[in-house]
Motif scaffolding. Sequence first.
Motif, short mmCIF file in Angstrom:
data_model
loop_
_atom_site.label_atom_id
_atom_site.label_comp_id
_atom_site.label_asym_id
_atom_site.label_seq_id
_atom_site.Cartn_x
_atom_site.Cartn_y
_atom_site.Cartn_z
N SER A 461 12.72 23.16 11.61
CA SER A 461 14.19 22.60 10.83
C SER A 461 14.12 21.23 10.72
O SER A 461 13.50 20.48 11.49
CB SER A 461 15.42 23.22 11.57
OG SER A 461 15.21 22.63 12.90
N ASP A 465 19.60 18.09 4.82
CA ASP A 465 19.20 18.88 3.91
C ASP A 465 18.75 18.09 2.90
O ASP A 465 17.94 18.80 1.98
CB ASP A 465 20.46 19.74 3.52
CG ASP A 465 21.05 20.72 4.70
OD1 ASP A 465 20.16 20.94 5.43
OD2 ASP A 465 22.39 20.95 4.56
N GLY A 549 10.27 25.88 6.94
CA GLY A 549 11.50 25.09 6.91
C GLY A 549 11.41 24.20 5.89
O GLY A 549 10.38 23.65 5.81
#
Length: 1283
Positions: A461, A465, A549
């Motif tokens: 991750s 974003d 990810g």
Amino acid sequence: MGGITGSILLCLLLLAKATSSPSITKKVYFVCEDTPKGSHAFDILASDPDGEALTFILTGSGATFFSVESSTGRVSVRAPLDRETGDLMNIGVTVSDGVNTIFDQLTVILNDTNDNPPLFQQTSYDYEIPENTTVGTSLYRVQATDADTGVASVIRYSISEITPANGIEVFDISTATGYVTLKKSLNYTSLSSFYRMRITATDGGGSCASDEVVFLSSNVFSFITVKDVPDLDPLFIGTPYVGRIEENSAVGTSVSQVTAIDQDTGINDAMIYSIEDSTVEGLFGISRDTGVISVLSNIDREVVGDTVTLTVKATESNTNVHGTHSSTTTTVQINILDVNDNTPEFYKCGSSCVSATEFTGEVLEHSLGSIPINMTVRDLDKLSHTELSLVGEDKDVFSVEPSFTMSDSIVQLLVREPHNLDFEKKQQMILQVIAVDKETNLGSTATVTINIMDANDNSPSFANDTYKLSVEEHSAAGTTLETITAEDPDTMDQGKLTYRLLPDSILQYFDVEQHTGRVYVKSQALLDREVRSLYSATLQARDTDNKPGTTVLEITLTDINDQSPIIGRDSYLEFVKEGGKLEVKIEATDTDEPNTPNSQIVYSIVLGNHSSMFSIDPDTGVLTNTGDLDREALDPELNGRIELTVTATDMGTPPLSSTVPVIINVEDINDNSPAFLASSYNFSVKEGERGAFVGSVHAEDLDQTTDFNRISFSIIDGSFGSFIIRTFSDVRGYRGNITVDPDIELDFESTRKEYQMRLEATDLEQKKAFMMVDVIVLDVNDERPEFMATVPISVKENTTKSDAVGTFTAIDRDGNHSLVYKLESVTCMCQDVATPCNWFIVDRNGDIRVNPEETVDYEQCKQAVVEAQVVDEYTEKGENSSVTPGQMVINIEDINDNNPEFIPTDTVFVVVSESASRGTSVARVIATDRDTGENSVIDFQVENILFQNTNNITNTMTRVFEAFTSQQTNSYVGIIQTTEGLDLNLQGKYLVRVRATDAGGLFSTTLLEIFTIDEFFRVELQFGISKIEVENKRNEIVRALTAATTAAVEIVAIRSVGSPETRAETKTIMVAYFVFANGTALTSSEVEKMLSHRDHYLTLIELGLSNIGNVPEIETATDPLKFILMGMIGGLIIVLSVLTTSLLCTRRKYRTKLKAANARNSASMGNSDNQKGGTVVPGTNKYTMEGANPVLNLDIHTSINLDMDADSSDVDKVSLNSLDLYETITDKGTKRSMQSIQEEEEDNGPPDYKEPLGAALAQLDNKKSVDKPNVGFVNPIFDTTDL
């Protein structure tokens, strides 16, 4: 009246034209020998000057094979052609235009086709070969020949069939030489004792008339018998040998027995047995005589294994053909039977197995399946019953496999409860595995440790974003935008994440380092803000389990000064008159970001040759001239053209710029006058030369265009009409060429020897300049040289003489001259045709010498004509050379420099029983010598003689042949005759080397092959026509026989057979041999088969052939009255015999003299060119000087008395018995020295006799001629004029 005259003249012209004869334009044609009958062969090329239609007719012997369409000249094949019979054919042709007819000869050359199959020299090849022959040995050779030429005569050999079929692996044949070799060992016992091969000879193929390539072949059989030798080893029978015995059996126990035999027939040696090798030494022994194998020591199966293999040898007691003892070996397998006496044990196995009690294994948490622990359970006994089980705290989590086994087995643990395998709760489990033998209850225990491993169950991750990044356009490749990394809590993924950019289309602009996450520039050139300023990409991270990810990247490009100003035009072209004003605006734009220094533009002029004459506004770009423009101040090469370079530069960092060419054409005006380039001109000219060039004057107008600087010249006064001037453009200005008027001839002897002329130069607007010119007239010399007469000279051929062989001489009547001689041409007379050549050269002083780079050859050309020209180098007027060239005739003298040359022939020479006696002509050679006179006289001798038999073995022979020389028109003939009777038992060929030597000692040799042909191959052909008709058709019959058999036809006799009652010649027998070029001959049956072919028998029947074989005997009916009459007339015969003999002798001598007298009268009426010194008398021993009689070559004078005058009747004066001697031949095998022919009768019917006695004697002669025909001889060295 005039019209009538014109018509008459026209008619006469047309009539004269119509009398022209046609002509044949091509006389040599090439035709394929396989052209089908009726197919087109060629077209006769002929023309007629009058354009009349032509008709064609073929004549002569060649017309038998061709036919022609009379109206078109299209020639077709009429009869089959055969090149092997003769490759050159002459055809008579008649061409007519209706009024005129011409006769000529056409030459047809036959091109070869593949129509002859190869022929083997033997009918069969049979050999016996020992079976131990070495592989690779050449066993024998087959040979075949092919009568075709070129590729079609190249023969390749192959084995097309062999029995038995596996023989193809045993034998091989050379495709080129025909040698049969052994390529695999023979074996009398195991392979075959006999082989039959069919060998095929195939030619190289070919075609001529057809596009299809034809390949021909022939076959011959070869039989090979394999000879056995004692070379086989013994053989064990009853194999394979397998025995068995329990472990721990007693010593001496019998296990098995082996038996061997001798394979060689009739020998059967006793065998001696021994053990040569054993997988385990010392366990077993063997009986030397019986081959019984028994136990020698204690046997433990777990030590030695289940099987022991012995190598047993059997040796023959006696030696073999090689002097050694043959032997053979076999293997004996002994199986050891097991006894249960061992406990199951655990092992770790890798490259080998080791006994162990501790084992480990690994398993992934929460997983199912088996766990490898490298455990093997083994009971050393062959038959075991082992049971496996688990013990321990965690035994329920696992199960053991297998739970029961009867052999060595790999042991595995299976997970039964995967939920209990939790890495976070327990990292290790310990178990015990127990193995027990169910028969003996003996067992073993092993400890197993299981390590539990963590599993990957998390994805990478990113912290954000979206990431916003910026970079300058055209940043260098590799420039870092940002380093962005992701996190993964799994321990196995720490530091092992990988990155990539998506989509793939972004990778041409940006990329990311796979392991660090550094985002960088990929291409400097593609990052162009003016094209695209914003990019979006996805950054992806993956762990070791490939779980992904992602995050979003927004990349913005910032501006840099990377765009140069763009000028609106590629160039500027402006026109301005000299002295005028120029004003032109230069415009440019910049695509960098507006309202920034990167897009602000300033203008300037690049320094140059003319830049100082102009200025430009830096902001507006307006270009103007700073002063007056003067075209004459510019370089004339520029033609008024000024080139400037204007630069547009932006204000960015660094500044960028562009340039544009500005072309300014300054237009000319007429502001200059002409001017002469010299202050005065003085010339001289020779007298008597009309239009002679005197000199040139030059003037220039500084204006730069032809409209203003063009000048024309004219003579104002002082020429008195004797000179003219013409104007021409020059490198600088214009040129005025002064010449003498073409209609005027200056005369030095006149009162005016000097002229003063006033010239004017004017441009197109009548601006002028003036000049004075002085011209002086000169005296000249004008006589031509002349050649003096020459006489022919002689030069020997091949001369290397460097001195002069002749000299040209010329005279010149001018007092001051210099004569130089030059070669014009050399013409050689070659075969009466004048041909250019380079045999001679001419020096400048007139000497003629032989060209050292050429060779003078009398045989090529017999005369040369040298033509030269003489030049007077001091001649000033008129021609400087002679009116006619000089000629020198040079005769070439011959020397002896050429060896005799044999003329090749495809004739097959043979010796048969009819021509094997002494003095027989068996062959002939023809030679020529290119020299002349005595140097061309040739003499033939036989150098040596060899004989090669059918096995290719050559032996030297005695002088059984000799050569006789005779002369033909342009060549010499050597007749090869036998010096003794030949041995007809010899089979093969004579190799006779013949030497041809000229008068100067130069010689050449050739090798003749003379084949011996057995009587077995004699063929008798019966014709249903008379002997005279057969002899008249002899050439046609030979051609037909040759076409049918493709063999050379050797005719040895032609005789008549008829009825005893009528004595009329009803049949004729031709005795002949049919021989191929390689010396092989055809039998009577083979000839009969070939002549019966549908393509040939009709032609032969037309020629009279009726039967092939022995002459049928004429049977007569038995009449008893004959025997009674024979007794009655027997006494009368005895009484009449004496009277008949005396009268016959007297009559024969009288008739002989009568024939000789008639022959003399005929000879005296012949052509005197064939006689020398007197009458030629046939039938006597007096001959012409042509060499017809090689023994008596005398000049016969007419005064010699031959008893031919009418007053002489005494038969005892001079014998003319050469007409009385006839050799009678009764046996077919009689040997003759010359070819026999039957004597022809002088009339077609019986003569009228005045006396009954004459008629009776004539009947007696006719009776004799039925069984014993009169025979004469034809000697091939004699000419027809001698007979």
